[in-house]
Scaffold this motif. Structure first.
Motif, PDB file in Angstrom:
ATOM      1  N   ASP A  15       0.834  -1.185   0.000  1.00  0.00           N
ATOM      2  CA  ASP A  15       0.000   0.000   0.000  1.00  0.00           C
ATOM      3  C   ASP A  15       0.878   1.247   0.000  1.00  0.00           C
ATOM      4  O   ASP A  15       2.099   1.166  -0.138  1.00  0.00           O
ATOM      5  N   GLN A  16       0.269   2.420   0.148  1.00  0.00           N
ATOM      6  CA  GLN A  16       1.026   3.668   0.055  1.00  0.00           C
ATOM      7  C   GLN A  16       1.983   3.866   1.231  1.00  0.00           C
ATOM      8  O   GLN A  16       2.909   4.670   1.140  1.00  0.00           O
ATOM      9  N   HIS A  17       1.809   3.128   2.321  1.00  0.00           N
ATOM     10  CA  HIS A  17       2.693   3.237   3.478  1.00  0.00           C
ATOM     11  C   HIS A  17       3.787   2.175   3.468  1.00  0.00           C
ATOM     12  O   HIS A  17       4.594   2.118   4.391  1.00  0.00           O
ATOM     13  N   GLY A  18       3.808   1.304   2.466  1.00  0.00           N
ATOM     14  CA  GLY A  18       4.822   0.278   2.364  1.00  0.00           C
ATOM     15  C   GLY A  18       4.457  -1.032   3.042  1.00  0.00           C
ATOM     16  O   GLY A  18       5.279  -1.936   3.108  1.00  0.00           O
TER      17      GLY A  18
END
Length: 62
Positions: A48-51
């Motif tokens: 996801d966008q947070h890794g």
């Protein structure tokens, strides 16, 4: 009391007719089995966008 028994009888009859209608169907989801689909499931791992790693199951049907 009479309405309760009528509703109970109607519910039992509708359950009996719908349950027997689906009992004879095969697993294929085509039109009368002519266009039967074959499906496989794959595990896909993305981030996801947070890794953070996200694992999903994807169904691929042909």
């Amino acid at each position: 009391m009479r309405h309760y028994l009528l509703a109970l009888a109607l519910a039992a009859a509708s359950l009996a007719f719908t349950a027997t209608g689906h009992a004879g169907l095969s697993v294929t989801h085509g039109t009368d089995g002519r266009d039967a689909q074959t499906c496989i499931t794959k595990h896909v791992q993305t981030t996801d966008q947070h890794g953070k790693a996200i694992s999903k199951r994807v169904r691929i049907c042909q």
